[in-house]
Write a protein that holds these residues in place. Structure first.
Motif, mmCIF file in Angstrom:
data_model
loop_
_atom_site.group_PDB
_atom_site.id
_atom_site.type_symbol
_atom_site.label_atom_id
_atom_site.label_comp_id
_atom_site.label_asym_id
_atom_site.label_seq_id
_atom_site.Cartn_x
_atom_site.Cartn_y
_atom_site.Cartn_z
ATOM 1 N N CYS A 1 0.829 -1.198 0.000
ATOM 2 C CA CYS A 1 0.000 0.000 0.000
ATOM 3 C C CYS A 1 0.868 1.254 0.000
ATOM 4 N N TYR B 1 2.972 0.876 -3.929
ATOM 5 C CA TYR B 1 2.307 0.755 -5.227
ATOM 6 C C TYR B 1 1.348 1.914 -5.436
ATOM 7 N N ARG B 2 1.308 2.340 -6.664
ATOM 8 C CA ARG B 2 0.316 3.339 -7.030
ATOM 9 C C ARG B 2 -0.122 3.052 -8.456
ATOM 10 N N THR C 1 -2.902 1.234 -8.083
ATOM 11 C CA THR C 1 -3.596 0.029 -7.607
ATOM 12 C C THR C 1 -2.720 -1.197 -7.811
ATOM 13 N N CYS D 1 -9.070 -1.343 0.933
ATOM 14 C CA CYS D 1 -10.088 -0.843 -0.002
ATOM 15 C C CYS D 1 -9.930 -1.536 -1.338
ATOM 16 N N LEU D 2 -10.974 -2.164 -1.767
ATOM 17 C CA LEU D 2 -10.906 -2.876 -3.031
ATOM 18 C C LEU D 2 -11.815 -2.194 -4.036
ATOM 19 N N ASP E 1 -11.771 -2.694 -11.501
ATOM 20 C CA ASP E 1 -11.371 -1.831 -12.624
ATOM 21 C C ASP E 1 -12.298 -2.075 -13.797
ATOM 22 N N GLN F 1 -9.139 -4.742 -7.759
ATOM 23 C CA GLN F 1 -7.877 -4.064 -7.524
ATOM 24 C C GLN F 1 -7.825 -3.575 -6.090
ATOM 25 N N LEU F 2 -6.594 -3.556 -5.590
ATOM 26 C CA LEU F 2 -6.385 -3.010 -4.257
ATOM 27 C C LEU F 2 -6.055 -1.539 -4.407
ATOM 28 N N ASP F 3 -6.906 -0.722 -3.855
ATOM 29 C CA ASP F 3 -6.659 0.716 -3.919
ATOM 30 C C ASP F 3 -5.631 1.053 -2.838
ATOM 31 N N THR F 4 -4.411 1.214 -3.272
ATOM 32 C CA THR F 4 -3.328 1.297 -2.304
ATOM 33 C C THR F 4 -3.379 2.578 -1.473
ATOM 34 N N SER G 1 -6.147 2.392 0.933
ATOM 35 C CA SER G 1 -5.936 1.342 1.938
ATOM 36 C C SER G 1 -4.832 1.694 2.920
#
Lengths: 413, 998
Positions: free
Chosen positions: B902, B905-906, B908, B951-952, B955, B961-964, B967
Motif C-alpha cells: 500500500c 504501489y500506485r 492500484t 479498499c478494493l 477496474d 484491484q487493491l486501492d493502495t 488502503s
C-alpha cells in the motif's frame, strides 16, 4: 628452585604479614593492592607461595600475633589461595580467594572512607580472572564450570556495598564493568539490566563523577547491549562516547569499540575511512564497505559469508545483513545516474527489467516478483522516494531527492 | 478389616446394619457408650439408620457419662489387658471379648479422660496401665508428667507418644474406623475441645484396646493397636478415599474437632476397635496399671510389656495372630460398623462436632486431614501446650482438614522444630505459622481435653476393632498380650509408637485390615490425599486387602512421627494415630513377613523387611529418627513442610535403601496376585517417599537405579494419566510393547487427541523406566511432528526440549529436521538478535548444508528483511513440516506485505497479484485443484483483505484491484474471530476437534 631455608620461609611470611598489616593500618592502598594482586605474578608473591608451601604452620603464625590475627579471616584463605595458585590448583585457589574476598568486603564495609577502593578493584578483577581460569580447569576435567557465576554473585554483593551514598559510590562503576564482562562471557546478558538500572536511575550516581576508564568500559558494554536490542541510535551514541573518551593509546580497546561501532555506523549510513579499518585491523569490514559504496550486492553477500562465523560470534551478523537494502538503494541510484546521463527526461522512470539486468550482471538471479518486492520494500522503508506502477512494471522515482540519505538515522521499519 | 467392614457397612447400610447389630452388642458389652458417643456424631449423620446402633451406642452416651464409666471400665480394661497379656492371648480372647467391651468402655472413658486430661498420654498410659479413670481426671497432669518422663525416657516418651499415637491413630482411624473412638470422643465431645482430645484419646484408647484385645495388646497394644489402626486407617482411608471416604473423613473430623461425623465412618472401625478394645483393655489394663501406678515409669514398663507384647504380638499375628485378627477383624468390622453407627449417633447427639464429622465423612481428603490434625494435635500437646494444643489441634484439624494438603509445609516446619507439638501441629494441621499458633492454642485446650492419645490403647482398640467376631477378638487379644508383655519386657511399652505399629493381621480379616491400612497410608501421603487416594488406590482396589506393605512404608514415617510425638507429649496421640497407622502398616508387614519384632527389634526387622518397618525402627531407635519418621509420617498425611521433608528424606534414605531393596526383593519374587499388589504399593510408597524427600533436597541422593520401574504391562493401548504417585509396574509397558504401541499410533486413523493421549502415555512409560534410546527419540519425534501438524505448540515444545537433550546425548534421530524447527521457532516467536545469532553460531557446517536447515535459514532471512515474496516462495517449498511452523507466521507476514504494498504501489495492485504473491493461490490450490486455483485463491484473498480493512475496487475489466492509497491508512489487524477468553484459541475444544480430525 633454590633451596629455601625454613628461616627464610618464616621471614618471608612474617614480612608479608607485616606489610599487610602496615598497609591497612596506614591506609596505604598502593602497597595493599600489590599484596592482593594474584595475577600480577609478582616475584614477592610467588616466593611467598614457595615459603608457604614449605612452612606449613603459617596459620599459627598469624593467630599468635594480635597484630596479624585481626586479619586472619582475610590472610588465612589468601595464603591458602597462594599455595594452590602456585601449585596450579586453580579451583581451590578460587575458593580460597573468594573466601578472602568475602572477608575483605566485610572489613571494607566497616571502613568509613573509601581509601581501599583500589584494593577492592584488584580483588574484583582478580576474582573474575581467577574464576575464568578455574572454569577452564573445571571444564577440562569434565566438570561444569560454575565459578564465574559465583564470582558474578560475589561482585553483585560488592556492588551492593558500593552503591550507596558516600565516597565509595565511585567504585560502583568499576564493579559494574566487571559484572558486564562476566555476564557477556556467560551469555546472561539479561542480568545486566538490573545493574544498569541502578546506575542510570539512581540519583546518587553522577555519571561524570566516575573514573574515565570505567565510563568508557561502561559505555562500550551498554552500547553492545543496544546493538542486540537493534537500537542503533543509542548504540551509536554510547559507542561513540566510548571511542571519544578511550585512551588513544589503548589500541586494542579502540579496536573493540570499533568492531561494534562500524556496523552501527554503517547501518545508519556512515561509512568508515579505509585507513581506519587498516589501522585497527578490522579488514573484515572492508568488503562490506566496498559493497555499500558500489551497490555490489554480490560482494556484500560473499563478504558476509566469508566472515559469517566471526560476525555471528560478535553478534553483528544480523546488523550487517540488513545493509542489503542499502546496497539495493545504491544500485538503483547508480542505474538512475546512468539513465540520467542517457536521457534525463526519463531518468525517473526505472523499468524493472533494468534492475533485473543489473542484478544479473552481479550474478544474482532474481525473478520479477522478487525484485518487485525489493523495490516495494525500498519504497516502504523510505530508501527510495517514488512509487511502483504494477501494471507497467516501472518504478517511478520522485524528481526531488529520489534516494534520500540516511545521515545518521537508521533505516526505518 | 474391621475398618473395611465398617466402611463397607457404612457404604452398604444393610451389611453394616448386621454388623452394627453385632457391634451394638459389642458396644453394649464393652464401650457401647463410648462408641455410641463417638459414632453417634459421625455416623449419626451418615448412619442415621444405625440409630439402632446408636441406641447401642446409647450406652456409649452413657459412656459420655462414660467418663466415670470409662474410667472404671478402663481400669478393668487395663486389668484385662494385663491379664490378657499375662494370660494366654487366646484364653483372654474369648473372655476378654466381653471384657474388651468393658474395656472398651473403660478405654473409651480413659481415652476420654486422656483427651480431657491431656494428661492424655500419661492418662492414657496411666489409664492403660494404671487407671484409665485416673488418667482422665489427671489427664493433663498425668499426661504432662508422663510426657516428661516419657520424654526423658525415649521409650517413655515413645510409649507416651505411642499411647497418644494410638489415640491419634485411633482418632485418625477413629475418624474413619474409629468412630467408635469417636464415641469415646463423644464423652470428650461433650467437652468439645476436650472432646477432641477425647476423641483422640478415644481413638487411642480404642487402639490400645485393640492391642489389648490381642493378647499382646497390653504391651503391644498400643503399638499393635496403633499398627492395626494404621493399617485400618490406611485401609479406611483407602476405603474412604474410594468408597468410604465418608467414614474416613468422619474419622478425621472426629479427631480434629471431635468431629463425630468423621467418626461415623470410623465408627465401624471404632466398633471393631472398641470390641477389640474391650477385650484388650482388660489385658492391657492390668499390665499397664501396675506400671502406670508407679506413674510415668509404670507406663514405661507397660510400654515395655507392650513392646514385648508386640513381639509376641507380631509373632502371633504372623501366624495365628493374623488369622485371629482376621477373625477378630471380621468381628471388629462388624462391631465397627455398629460402633461407628452408634458412635456416630452418639456423637451427633452428644457432640456438636457431629456436624463437623458429617462434612468430614464426606471426603476422604477430610480423613487425611483429620489424621493430620490429629497428628498435629498430638504433637502439639506433646509440646508446650499439650492440653491446649490438643484442643486447638482439634480445631486446627478441622481447618487442617481443609488445609491438609497445604499443611505438609507446616509439617516440615514442625519437623524442623523437632517433634515439638507446635511444629508437628503446624505441619500436620495447618501451615507452619498456623500450626504454631494452633499448636499453642491447641496445647491449652488439649490439656483440658486430656486428649493424650493412648497409643497402646488405641492400638489395642484398633486391633479389637478389627475383630469381627469373638474368635478374632480372642486371637487378637492373645497376640496383643504377647505384644504387650514383650513390650513391657523390652521397656518399649511406652516408647513404642503403638499408633504407628501395624496391626497384626487377623487371620480372615487380614486382607481387609490390610486394605484399610493401605488407605491410611494414603492419608499419610497428605500432600495430595484426594488425588493420591483416588489415583493410586483406585486402580488397586483389590490390592487393598493384600497391600499391607505400602501402608507400612507410609506408616513407618508416621510411626516415627508418633514416636516423637509421644515422646514429647501425650497429646501426640494424634500423631501417634498417624504413627499408629504407619505402625499398623508396619505391623501388617511384619506380620506378613511373620517376623515379629519388638518395637525396637521391629525397627530393625522392619528395616530389613520393609521400608515401613525401617521407619518404625528408626523411630524407635532414635528420637530424632522417630521425629523424622514422624515428620515424614506427617508429611504423608498432609503435605510435610520442607524441613520435615528434609528430615524425612534423611531418614527415608535409609528406609529406602533398606526398604526398597527389601521390598523390591520381596515383592518382585511375589510378582503375582497379591504379591504384585504389595510390591506395587510398596514401591509406590517408596517412590512417593523419595519424591517427598527429593522435594526436600536429596534428589541426587536417590538411587534411581533402584527405583526404576520395569514394566510388565502387555497392553498396547494405554490411556495417559498423569502420575500422582509412583508408577505401578503392572501398568507400565516394557520397551518392546512400547514399540508396538508407537507403530500402532503411527498407523492409527484416529484423530490427534487420541494419538496425543497414546503418545503421552508412551512417553510416560519411557520416562518412568528411564529408557533413553532411539525408540525414545522416535516417540518424541513422532509426537512433535503430530503436534506440529495440528498446531499444538505446547506439546511440540515439550517434545522439542526433550529431543534437544536426547540429541545432545548423541542418540540418533532426525536431528537436522528438528534443528530447523528450532530455528523457525526462534524466528517466529522471539526473533531477537541475540537469540538468533547465538543459535546460528551454534549451527555446525553439516547443519548449514542440510536442506531443512537451509530452508529455515532462508526463511529467517526473508522474515528479517521483510521479503514477502521470498517468504511465500519458501512456504511453498518447505520441507518436512517447516510449513506448519511457517503457518503460524503467515498472517503477520501478509499483513506486513500488504502494508508495504500500500505504501509502495500506485495507484492500484491487482488482487490476483496479491493473492499470488502472498500465497493465497497456493494455499487454495492445495485443497482446491489447479483449475480453480486462481479464483479460489482470489476469493480467499479478497476476504482476507477486506477483513484487514483494505479498499478494493473493480477496474474496467471487472478485475478486483487493491486501492493502495485508500488502503494505506485503513489497514488494521482484525481481532481474531476465534478469540477466546484464555487467549489460546487452540484450547477451544470445538475448533481443536475440528482441526484435529481434519
Amino acid at each position: 628452585m633454590a633451596y629455601l631455608s625454613m628461616g627464610e620461609a618464616h621471614r618471608r611470611i612474617t614480612d608479608y604479614l607485616g606489610r599487610f598489616s602496615d598497609a591497612v593500618s596506614s591506609q596505604d592502598v598502593a602497597s595493599l593492592k600489590h599484596l592482593l594482586s594474584l595475577s600480577s605474578n609478582s616475584p614477592s608473591l610467588l616466593s611467598l607461595a614457595d615459603a608457604l608451601n614449605l612452612f606449613q604452620d603459617a596459620n599459627r603464625l598469624i593467630k599468635q600475633s594480635d597484630k596479624y590475627s585481626q586479619f586472619a579471616e582475610i590472610v588465612v584463605p589468601l595464603f591458602r589461595c597462594l599455595q594452590n595458585y602456585k601449585l596450579n590448583n586453580l579451583v581451590d585457589a578460587y575458593h580460597a580467594y573468594e573466601k578472602a574476598a568475602n572477608a575483605f568486603i566485610q572489613e571494607f564495609r566497616n571502613w568509613d572512607s573509601a581509601w581501599a577502593l583500589e584494593a577492592l578493584y584488584v580483588i574484583a578483577y582478580e576474582i573474575r580472572v581467577l574464576a575464568e581460569r578455574a572454569d577452564r580447569e573445571l571444564s577440562a576435567n569434565g566438570k561444569s564450570p560454575e565459578k564465574l557465576k559465583a564470582a558474578g554473585s560475589y561482585l553483585m554483593k560488592v556492588f551492593g556495598v558500593l552503591a550507596g551514598k558516600g565516597p565509595k559510590r565511585v567504585g560502583a562503576l568499576y564493579v559494574t564493568c566487571q559484572l558486564f564482562k562476566i555476564y557477556f562471557k556467560l551469555g546472561t546478558v539479561h542480568l545486566c539490566r538490573s545493574v544498569i538500572r541502578s546506575i542510570e536511575t539512581a540519583r546518587i550516581f553522577d555519571f561524570e563523577e566516575f573514573p574515565q576508564r570505567d565510563k568508557v568500559t561502561y559505555m562500550y558494554y551498554t552500547g553492545r547491549l543496544e546493538v542486540y536490542n537493534e537500537n542503533f541510535t543509542a548504540a551509536d551514541q554510547k559507542l561513540s562516547y566510548a571511542l571519544a573518551h578511550c585512551n588513544p593509546r589503548s589500541e586494542e580497546n579502540i579496536r573493540m569499540i570499533l568492531k561494534y561501532l562500524i556496523p552501527v555506523k554503517l547501518s545508519i549510513g556512515i561509512l568508515p575511512q579505509d585507513w581506519l579499518l587498516e589501522k585497527y585491523n578490522l579488514v573484515e569490514y572492508r568488503n562490506i564497505v566496498q559493497a555499500l559504496k558500489r551497490g555490489d550486492l554480490q560482494l556484500l553477500r560473499s563478504a558476509l559469508e566469508e566472515h559469517e562465523d566471526r560476525f555471528l560470534r560478535s553478534g553483528v551478523y544480523l546488523v550487517l545483513e540488513k545493509l542489503e537494502l542499502q546496497v539495493y538503494q545504491r544500485l538503483l541510484k547508480k542505474i538512475y545516474i546512468i539513465q540520467k546521463q542517457k536521457d534525463p527526461s526519463k531518468a525517473h522512470q526505472m523499468k524493472l527489467e533494468v534492475i533485473i539486468k543489473a542484478l544479473k550482471w552481479l550474478e544474482i538471479d532474481m525473478d520479477l516478483d522478487e525484485v518487485e518486492c525489493i523495490v516495494a520494500i525500498l519504497i516502504h522503508k523510505n530508501l527510495v522516494k517514488g512509487y511502483f506502477a504494477h501494471k507497467s512494471k516501472v518504478v517511478v522515482l520522485s524528481k526531488q531527492d529520489p534516494f534520500p540519505k540516511l545521515t545518521g538515522k537508521p533505516v526505518n521499519a | 478389616m474391621m475398618n473395611q467392614g465398617g466402611i463397607t457397612e457404612t457404604l452398604a447400610p444393610p451389611g453394616t446394619n448386621s454388623l452394627e447389630d453385632r457391634h451394638v452388642v459389642d458396644a453394649r458389652h464393652g464401650q457401647p457408650s463410648s462408641y455410641s458417643s463417638s459414632t453417634v456424631g459421625s455416623e449419626a449423620s451418615s448412619w442415621t439408620p444405625h440409630s439402632v446402633n446408636n441406641s447401642f451406642t446409647g450406652n456409649g452416651y452413657s459412656a459420655g457419662s462414660t467418663y466415670g464409666f470409662e474410667q472404671q471400665a478402663q481400669p478393668p480394661r487395663r486389668d484385662d489387658m494385663n491379664s490378657a497379656t499375662e494370660a494366654s492371648s487366646l484364653s483372654l480372647g474369648s473372655t476378654s471379648v466381653p471384657q474388651d467391651y468393658n474395656g472398651y468402655v473403660t478405654y473409651q472413658n480413659p481415652t476420654n479422660s486422656y483427651g480431657y486430661g491431656t494428661t492424655g498420654y500419661t492418662g492414657y498410659y496411666s489409664g492403660y496401665q494404671q487407671q484409665s479413670n485416673h488418667s482422665y481426671s489427671q489427664p493433663a497432669g498425668a499426661y504432662q508428667s508422663t510426657g516428661s518422663p516419657y520424654q526423658p525416657l525415649s521409650s517413655f516418651q515413645n510409649t507416651g507418644s505411642y499411647a497418644a499415637p494410638p489415640s491419634y491413630s485411633n482418632t485418625y482411624y477413629s475418624p474413619g474406623d474409629y468412630q467408635t473412638a469417636g464415641t469415646y470422643p463423644n464423652s470428650s465431645y461433650g467437652s468439645q475441645t476436650w472432646n477432641d482430645g477425647n476423641y483422640a484419646n478415644f481413638s487411642t484408647y480404642q487402639y490400645p484396646n485393640y492391642p489389648s484385645t490381642s493378647s499382646a495388646y497390653g504391651s503391644g497394644n498400643s503399638a499393635a493397636a496403633s499398627v492395626q489402626y494404621q493399617p485400618q486407617y490406611k485401609q479406611w482411608t483407602d476405603y474412604y478415599a474410594q468408597s468410604e471416604v465418608n467414614c474416613a473423613p468422619g474419622m478425621e473430623n472426629l479427631s480434629v474437632a471431635s468431629s463425630s461425623n468423621p467418626q461415623c465412618p470410623t465408627p465401624g472401625v471404632p466398633d471393631g476397635t472398641q470390641a477389640s478394645n474391650s477385650q484388650p483393655p482388660p489385658t492391657a489394663v492390668p499390665s499397664w496399671r501396675p506400671e502406670p501406678v508407679s506413674s510415668g515409669l509404670p507406663s514405661q514398663q507397660p510400654s515395655v510389656v507392650a513392646s514385648a507384647g508386640h513381639d509376641s504380638y507380631w509373632k502371633q499375628h504372623a501366624a495365628p495372630g493374623f488369622q485371629n485378627y482376621n477373625s477378630a477383624a471380621g468381628h471388629s468390622a462388624f462391631y465397627q460398623p455398629l460402633d461407628s453407627k452408634n458412635a456416630y449417633g452418639s456423637y451427633s447427639d452428644e457432640q456438636n462436632s457431629t456436624s463437623n464429622q458429617g462434612p468430614n465423612l464426606q471426603y476422604p481428603v477430610v480423613h487425611q486431614v483429620p489424621q493430620i490434625h490429629q497428628a498435629s494435635q498430638q504433637i502439639s500437646p506433646t509440646l508446650d501446650p499439650r492440653r491446649g494444643s490438643k484442643v486447638q489441634i482439634q480445631t486446627n484439624p478441622r481447618i487442617v482438614s481443609n488445609l491438609a494438603l497445604g499443611l505438609t509445609k507446616t509439617d516440615k516446619a514442625g519437623s524442623g522444630t523437632t517433634a515439638v507439638a507446635k511444629p508437628a501441629y503446624i505441619g500436620v494441621s495447618l501451615t507452619k505459622p498456623n500450626d504454631k499458633g494452633l499448636s499453642s492454642d491447641a496445647s491449652d485446650p488439649a490439656l483440658k481435653p486430656a486428649t493424650f492419645p493412648k497409643s497402646l490403647r488405641g492400638y489395642v482398640e484398633r486391633v479389637l476393632a478389627r475383630c469381627k467376631d469373638e474368635e478374632q477378638i480372642a486371637a487378637s487379644q492373645a497376640v496383643l498380650k504377647e505384644l504387650i508383655t514383650s513390650a513391657t519386657a523390652d521397656g518399649t511399652l511406652y516408647t513404642q509408637d503403638w499408633d504407628a505399629k501395624p496391626l497384626f493381621p487377623l487371620p480372615d480379616m487380614d486382607g481387609l485390615s490390610n486394605t484399610f491400612q493401605s488407605p491410611s497410608p494414603l492419608p499419610t501421603l497428605r500432600r495430595s490425599p484426594g488425588r493420591r487416594t483416588k489415583s493410586r488406590w483406585e486402580p488397586l482396589p483389590e490390592e487393598k486387602l493384600v497391600n499391607k506393605t505400602p501402608p507400612l512404608t507410609a506408616e513407618p514415617l508416621k510411626y516415627g512421627g508418633y514416636m516423637n510425638d509421644r515422646n514429647r507429649k501425650p497429646f501426640v496421640g494424634n500423631l501417634e494415630s498417624k504413627d499408629g497407622l504407619n505402625t499398623t502398616s508396619f505391623l501388617a508387614v511384619e506380620q506378613k513377613t511373620a517376623s515379629f519384632q519388638k518395637p525396637f527389634k521391629r525397627q530393625r526387622l522392619s528395616n530389613s523387611l520393609t521400608t515401613a518397618d525401617n521407619g518404625d525402627a528408626s523411630s524407635d531407635s532414635d528420637k530424632e529418627s522417630s521425629l523424622t519418621a514422624f515428620y515424614s509420617g506427617v508429611m504423608g498425611f498432609s503435605n510435610t513442610p520442607e524441613e520435615r521433608k528434609k528430615r524425612e528424606s534423611r531418614s527415608k534414605r535409609f528406609e529406602k535403601g533398606h526398604g526398597n531393596r527389601v521390598e523390591i526383593s520381596h515383592f518382585k519374587p511375589k510378582s503375582a496376585g497379591s504379591a504384585n499388589l504389595y510390591t506395587r504399593r510398596a514401591t509406590a510408597i517408596v517412590l512417593s517417599k523419595t519424591f517427598e524427600e527429593s522435594g526436600s533436597k536429596a534428589v541426587e541422593d536417590i538411587d534411581w537405579d533402584a527405583l526404576t520401574v520395569r514394566g510388565t504391562c502387555q497392553e498396547i493401548e494405554k490411556r495417559y494419566l498423569r502420575l500422582t504417585s509412583a508408577p505401578d509396574p503392572a501398568t507400565v509397558r516394557p520397551e518392546d510393547v512400547l514399540e508396538k504401541a508407537l507403530t500402532m499410533v503411527q498407523n492409527s486413523q484416529k484423530n490427534y487427541l487420541y494419538k496425543c493421549d497414546q503418545l503421552k502415555s508412551i512417553r510416560q512409560d519411557l520416562t518412568v523406566q528411564r529408557i533413553r534410546n532411539k525408540l525414545t527419540v522416535k516417540v518424541y519425534e513422532t509426537h512433535a511432528r503430530l503436534a506440529l501438524e495440528v498446531g499444538d505448540l505446547p506439546e511440540y515444545n515439550q517434545c522439542q526440549s526433550q529431543l534437544k537433550t536426547l540429541y545432545a546425548e548423541g542418540i540418533e534421530g532426525c536431528h537436522m529436521e528438528f534443528s530447523a524447527y528450532g530455528l523457525l521457532c526462534v524466528i517466529l516467536h522471539s526473533n531477537n538478535y541475540r537469540d538468533l545469532s547465538s543459535l546460528m553460531s551454534r549451527l555446525s557446517n553439516d547443519a548449514k548444508n542440510d536442506e531443512a536447515v537451509k530452508h529455515a535459514l532462508a526463511v529467517r532471512r526473508a522474515v528479517t528483511s521483510g521479503n514477502y515474496v521470498m517468504f511465500f516462495g519458501l512456504y511453498r517449498t518447505a520441507p518436512n513440516l517447516n510449513s506448519c511452523l511457517m503457518d503460524l507466521f503467515v498472517d503477520k507476514m501478509r499483513y506486513k506485505a500488504v502494508n508495504c504494498m500500500c505504501r509502495s504501489y500506485r495507484p492500484t495492485v491487482p488482487v490476483s497479484y496479491v493473492a499470488k504473491v502472498l500465497g493465497f493461490a497456493y494455499a487454495s490450490s492445495v485443497s482446491g485443484g489447479s483449475d480453480e486455483k486462481d479464483s479460489d485463491g482470489l476469493e480467499e484473498c479478497v476476504d482476507w483483505l477486506k477483513a484487514h480493512g483494505a479498499c478494493l475496487v473493480a477496474d474496467n475489466n471487472g478485475e478486483m484491484q487493491l486501492d493502495t492509497k485508500a488502503s494505506c491508512s485503513s489497514l488494521y489487524i482484525p481481532e481474531p474471530g476465534d478469540a477466546v477468553a484464555h487467549g489460546d484459541s487452540s484450547l477451544a475444544v470445538n475448533d481443536f476437534l475440528a482441526r484435529a480430525s481434519s
